[in-house]
Design an enzyme around this catalytic site. Structure first.
Site, short mmCIF file in Angstrom:
data_model
loop_
_atom_site.label_atom_id
_atom_site.label_comp_id
_atom_site.label_asym_id
_atom_site.label_seq_id
_atom_site.Cartn_x
_atom_site.Cartn_y
_atom_site.Cartn_z
N TRP A 9 7.67 42.94 15.94
CA TRP A 9 6.64 42.71 16.96
C TRP A 9 5.89 43.99 17.29
CZ3 TRP A 9 5.66 37.87 18.42
CH2 TRP A 9 6.68 36.91 18.50
N ASP A 10 4.58 43.94 17.26
CA ASP A 10 3.78 45.00 17.86
C ASP A 10 3.93 44.84 19.38
OD1 ASP A 10 1.71 47.03 18.18
OD2 ASP A 10 0.40 45.36 18.77
#
Length: 232
Positions: A9-10
């Site tokens: 996940w960013d």
């Protein structure tokens, strides 16, 4: 069985709303330094900041140059002098890490996925800022790991960043990994470089003018559930 067992996940503008935090931090810093914010200040800073981060991704400026250079450029554009840039940058960074705003109720999503897939944060943000935001938000207790570029030694989208992250994930398999992020130049380019599946989070329905491989495109983070297909 789901095709993927690992989600990268960013953080900024994906799990958390960076733009809202940025607005808060800039207003707070200007107020503490008794500076007047003009009508165009927020937009001007956002553009300058984006440019500096893009240059950092390309290796043109260091993180240290970015953190102060963006404010030197901002105050030059605003024709404001006499500001202690180092101090201002420190105040801004502290304010930036003191607030958080979830996007698409991302906390609930990540909590629901916990134990079903492995979840890691991949971010270019400043270490202290990111760690504080993730702690305050509670995401640090849900995610299986946090990979911050300052600690890794290089930024997204460089292949070295991802290789060093992969080395820290037990039983890692590229074909079972997907990256989810809003940035074409950082997240999707990084995913292409690392040869993993790429999911572009694009809630504003922006046009992709690049030649990057985009395997999935979503407007809401909860669409990731369907991609993972954990019911199969």
């Amino acid at each position: 069985m789901s095709r993927f067992d690992t989600v990268l996940w960013d953080i900024d503008q994906t799990l958390l709303d960076f733009n809202l935090s940025q607005v808060y931090a800039l207003k707070e810093s200007f107020q503490l330094f008794n500076l007047e914010m003009k009508d165009n200040t927020l937009a001007l800073y956002a553009d300058i900041n984006h440019t500096y981060w893009r240059r950092h991704e390309l290796g043109e400026v260091s993180k240290e140059e970015l953190l102060t250079g963006r404010f030197r450029t901002l105050f030059k554009e605003l024709r404001v002098s006499g500001v202690d840039i180092e101090n201002f940058a420190a105040v801004y960074q502290k304010a930036l890490g003191s607030v958080f705003y979830f996007r698409d109720d991302s906390y609930t999503l990540c909590d629901k996925l916990k134990g079903k897939v492995r979840q890691y944060a991949v971010t270019n943000g400043v270490t202290a800022t990111q760690k504080n935001k993730l702690h305050l938000s509670g995401l640090d207790k849900i995610l299986d790991g946090i990979f911050i570029s300052e600690e890794i030694g290089c930024p997204k989208p460089q292949i070295e960043y991802f290789e060093r992250c992969f080395a820290r994930i037990p039983d890692f398999k590229k074909e079972r990994t997907i990256i989810v992020g809003d940035s074409l130049s950082s997240d999707m380019q990084g995913g292409n470089n690392a040869k993993i599946a790429c999911c572009w989070y694009n809630p504003e329905d922006k046009e992709n003018t690049t030649a990057l491989r985009i395997d999935y495109q979503i407007k809401n983070l909860w669409e990731v559930e369907k991609i993972l297909d954990l019911s199969s």
